[in-house]
Scaffold this active site. Structure first.
Site, PDB file in Angstrom:
ATOM      1  N   LYS A 123     104.555  43.952 -22.897  1.00 31.16           N
ATOM      2  CA  LYS A 123     103.330  44.106 -22.109  1.00 31.16           C
ATOM      3  C   LYS A 123     102.907  45.576 -21.975  1.00 31.16           C
ATOM      4  CE  LYS A 123     103.070  39.708 -20.303  1.00 31.16           C
ATOM      5  NZ  LYS A 123     103.957  39.146 -21.326  1.00 31.16           N
TER       6      LYS A 123
HETATM    7  C1  LIG Z   1     104.187  38.137 -22.068  1.00 36.25           C
HETATM    8  C2  LIG Z   1     105.390  37.946 -22.868  1.00 36.25           C
HETATM    9  C3  LIG Z   1     105.408  37.091 -23.983  1.00 36.25           C
HETATM   10  C4  LIG Z   1     104.234  36.237 -24.412  1.00 36.25           C
HETATM   11  O1  LIG Z   1     103.065  36.937 -24.731  1.00 36.25           O
HETATM   12  P1  LIG Z   1     101.658  36.229 -24.565  1.00 36.25           P
HETATM   13  O2  LIG Z   1     100.681  37.265 -24.927  1.00 36.25           O
HETATM   14  O3  LIG Z   1     101.572  35.810 -23.115  1.00 36.25           O
HETATM   15  O4  LIG Z   1     101.628  35.044 -25.466  1.00 36.25           O
HETATM   16  C5  LIG Z   1     106.592  36.990 -24.697  1.00 36.25           C
HETATM   17  N1  LIG Z   1     107.696  37.665 -24.341  1.00 36.25           N
HETATM   18  C6  LIG Z   1     107.716  38.496 -23.281  1.00 36.25           C
HETATM   19  C7  LIG Z   1     108.968  39.202 -22.930  1.00 36.25           C
HETATM   20  C8  LIG Z   1     106.561  38.674 -22.507  1.00 36.25           C
HETATM   21  O5  LIG Z   1     106.605  39.484 -21.432  1.00 36.25           O
END
Ligand SMILES: *Cc1c(COP(=O)(O)O)cnc(C)c1O
Length: 532
Positions: A123
Site C-alpha cells: 500500500k
Molecule cells: C491491500 C493488499 C492486498 C490486495 O490489494 P488490492 O489492491 O486490495 O487488491 C494484498 N496484500 C496486501 C498485503 C495488501 O495490503
C-alpha cells in the site's frame, strides 16, 4: 477499446464517473474527491497508448513514474517540474534503491517485492504518492489564505483498518499540512506489528482509536458516520478508491517488466509476460489492466484470491455475488456478514470496489459492438454499471452478465482461489526450495503462480507480487515453518526495523463502540486546533 470519433490527444487527462453521464473532471477534482458525486469511481476518458514504452527500459523508478503519470495528468494542472518533485519525495522514503526489487524464486517465477516502503506493505506505493499529491493541491488552494483563516481547505480522513491500509494511509499523510487522519482499529485484534505501527505515529495530525469491538464494528461506525455526513459535510473517509492509487501502481508493471529483461537471459524486450497479483479490492491488478492497454505485452493478468473469492466466482460463473451469511467452509470461521477470516487478512473482502472500474471498461467494449459513436458507448457503459450496482445493493448480487462481457474478462484475466491450507503449504514449499520466506498474502500469489506456470507448460515468464513483509504476519509464518530445518523467527523473519517499533512511544485513544462518540472525538480534535 478505441474511440470511433476523432481521437482527442488529451482525453486521458480528463476523467468521468463510472456511474454517470458527467465527464470532463480534472485530475485535481478526482484526487481531492476520491469518489464521484454520483457515487461512481473516476476513470480517465481514454487509456493512453504508450507508443514509446520500449525506450523507457533504462529509466529509474522515479523517472519511469514521471513518464507514465504524465500521460494521465495535464502539464497545465501540475507543471512537469512539480510532478517530478512529488514523485521523488514519494519514493525517497523507500529502503531499497530499486524501490521494488525483483527476485528470482524458481524457473520462470519472479517475485516483485513491494514491501520496502515505510509500513512494509504494498500500500505504500500508492499511499506515499497520494499523500504528497493531496498536500500539493491543498497548499495551492490555501496559498492566499492566512494560517488561521476559517475558509482554509482542510481534509479530515477517517478510516477503519485491520492493519495495512490504515498504517499506509497514516504514513502517507503524516505531518501534512491541512490534512488530519483518524484511524480506528479493533482493540487487541490485529497483529502486534500492525498495532505498533498504527499507534506510534508521533505527528500531531494523526490519531488512532482502539475501538472496543470487532473490525466489523469499526466498519459499522464508519457507515454511520458516512450516512450522517450526507447532512453534515465535515470530513472525508480514507478511501482505497482514489484514482491516484491506481495510477501509482501502473508503474510497477512496466518497471518489473524492464527489470526482468535485464535479469533474465531468456526474457527479451517485447516478450509476453504473466503477472500474478494477490487481490482484495482489485486495485493493484486493475493497474495491470491499464498497463496492458497502454501497450505493455501482458499475456494474462492472474487474480489470486483467498477464500473470500467473489472475484474468482465471477470469472467462473459471470455472477457477482456476496457470500450468503452463515455459510461455513471446511477450514474457515465465518463472520456475521459472510466474510471469512483468513490468514491473508488484507484480502478479506466481501466485494472488490475497484472491480467497478473494470466492469465499466468491459461494458464499454461490449457496447462498442453496436457500432455507435464513442460517447454513446460511454453512456451505455455507465448505465450498465448503474444497473448492476443497483441490483447488488438490492439483492446482494448481479449477473450472470452478458456472455460477451465475461468473454472479454477471460481474454485478459484468469483467476485462482487459494485456501488457508494451501497458503501454509506454499510458505513451507518455498522455504524448503530456496530458503525464501513468503508472507501469507504473497504466498497466495505464489500458489496461483505455480498453477499458472503448470498450465502454460512452463514456457512463459511470471512475475508475482509480494505485497507484505513476513514480519507483519509472524504468527502465521511460525505456524507454517516451526520445526523446519534452520528456521528461527528472529533470524529469518524479524527485520531490525521492527525491534525499534516496540520501543517507540504509544499514542492511542481507547474508544467505546459507539459512532456518536467517535463523531464527538473527530469534532473536538478539529475544534481545539490540535489538527492544523
Ligand atoms: C491491500 C493488499 C492486498 C490486495 O490489494 P488490492 O489492491 O486490495 O487488491 C494484498 N496484500 C496486501 C498485503 C495488501 O495490503
Amino acid at each position: 477499446m478505441e474511440p470511433n470519433g476523432t481521437p482527442d490527444e488529451n482525453a486521458s487527462y480528463r476523467y468521468l464517473s463510472t456511474r454517470g453521464e458527467d465527464t470532463g473532471f480534472s485530475f485535481e477534482e478526482v484526487v481531492l474527491n476520491s469518489v464521484a458525486p454520483d457515487g461512481g469511481l473516476y476513470i480517465p476518458e481514454e487509456i493512453p497508448r504508450a507508443t514509446a514504452w520500449e525506450s523507457w527500459r533504462n529509466l529509474t523508478f522515479p523517472e519511469l513514474a514521471f513518464e507514465i503519470m504524465s500521460l494521465y495528468i495535464s502539464p497545465s494542472e501540475i507543471p512537469p517540474a512539480d510532478l517530478r518533485d512529488i514523485i521523488a519525495r514519494s519514493y525517497s522514503t523507500f529502503r531499497s534503491p530499486e524501490i521494488t526489487p525483483l527476485v528470482r524464486l524458481r524457473e520462470k517465477h519472479h517475485l516483485l517485492e513491494l514491501f520496502h516502503g515505510p509500513t512494509f506493505a504494498s500500500k505504500d506505493i500508492a499511499s506515499q504518492f497520494l499523500g504528497n499529491l493531496l498536500e500539493y493541491f491543498l497548499i495551492r488552494k490555501n496559498e492566499s489564505k492566512t494560517s488561521t483563516a476559517a475558509d482554509r481547505h482542510h481534509l479530515t480522513f477517517v478510516g477503519a483498518t485491520r492493519g495495512d491500509a490504515g498504517s499506509a494511509a497514516m504514513y502517507g499523510l503524516r505531518g501534512k499540512r491541512d490534512i488530519s487522519v483518524v484511524v480506528m482499529f479493533p482493540e487487541g485484534q490485529i497483529a502486534p506489528v500492525q498495532e505498533a505501527q498504527i499507534t506510534t505515529v508521533p505527528d500531531e495530525n494523526i490519531s488512532s482509536l482502539a475501538v472496543d469491538g470487532t473490525f466489523e464494528d469499526c466498519q459499522n461506525i464508519l457507515r454511520s458516520l458516512r450516512a450522517d455526513r450526507q447532512a453534515n459535510e465535515d470530513f472525508d473517509l480514507v478511501s482505497s478508491r482514489n484514482w491516484a492509487q491506481i495510477l501509482a501502481q501502473i508503474v510497477l508493471y512496466f518497471y518489473s517488466y524492464f527489470a526482468l529483461t535485464k535479469q533474465s537471459a531468456s526474457f527479451k524486450l517485447g516478450d509476453k509476460i504473466r503477472f500474478v497479483v494477490p487481490t482484495g479490492k482489485f486495485g493493484s491488478i486493475l493497474a495491470g489492466y491499464f498497463a496492458l492497454h497502454m501497450g505493455l505485452p501482458i499475456e494474462k493478468l492472474v487474480i489470486a484470491t483467498n477464500e473470500n473469492d467473489i472475484l474468482d466466482r465471477f470469472w467462473r460463473t459471470g455472477r457477482y455475488e456476496k457470500q450468503r451469511p452463515g455459510r461455513v467452509g471446511p477450514s474457515g470461521a465465518v463472520l456475521g456478514s459472510g466474510l471469512r477470516k483468513t490468514l491473508s487478512p488484507a484480502m478479506d473482502v466481501l466485494t472488490s470496489h475497484n472491480f467497478e472500474r473494470l466492469l465499466w471498461f468491459l461494458a464499454c467494449e461490449f457496447a462498442s459492438s453496436a457500432g455507435m459513436d464513442h460517447y454513446w458507448n460511454q453512456r451505455q457503459a455507465s448505465q450498465e454499471v448503474c444497473k448492476w450496482f443497483r441490483e447488488l445493493d438490492e439483492k446482494g448480487s448481479f449477473g450472470p452478465v452478458y456472455r460477451d462481457v465475461i468473454r472479454c474478462a477471460r481474454r485478459e484475466f484468469e483467476s485462482e482461489r487459494i485456501t488457508d491450507e494451501q497458503t501454509l503449504d506454499t510458505i513451507r514449499a518455498f522455504y524448503r526450495h530456496s530458503g525464501y520466506v513468503l508472507d501469507p498474502h504473497s504466498a497466495v500469489g505464489a500458489a496461483a503462480t505455480v498453477r499458472s506456470i503448470y498450465r502454460t507448460r512452463g514456457v512463459i515468464h511470471h512475475i508475482s507480487f509480494s505485497t507484505a513483509h513476513p514480519a507483519k504476519f509472524s504468527d502465521t509464518i511460525v505456524r507454517a515453518l516451526q520445526g523446519e530445518e534452520g528456521f528461527s523467527v528472529e533470524d529469518k523473519v524479524l527485520a531490525a526495523e521492527f525491534a525499534d517499533l516496540e520501543k517507540r512511544e504509544k499514542k492511542v485513544t481507547p474508544m467505546e463502540n459507539d459512532w456518536q462518540k467517535v463523531r464527538e472525538y473527530i469534532r473536538a480534535r478539529r475544534g481545539h486546533g490540535g489538527i492544523a
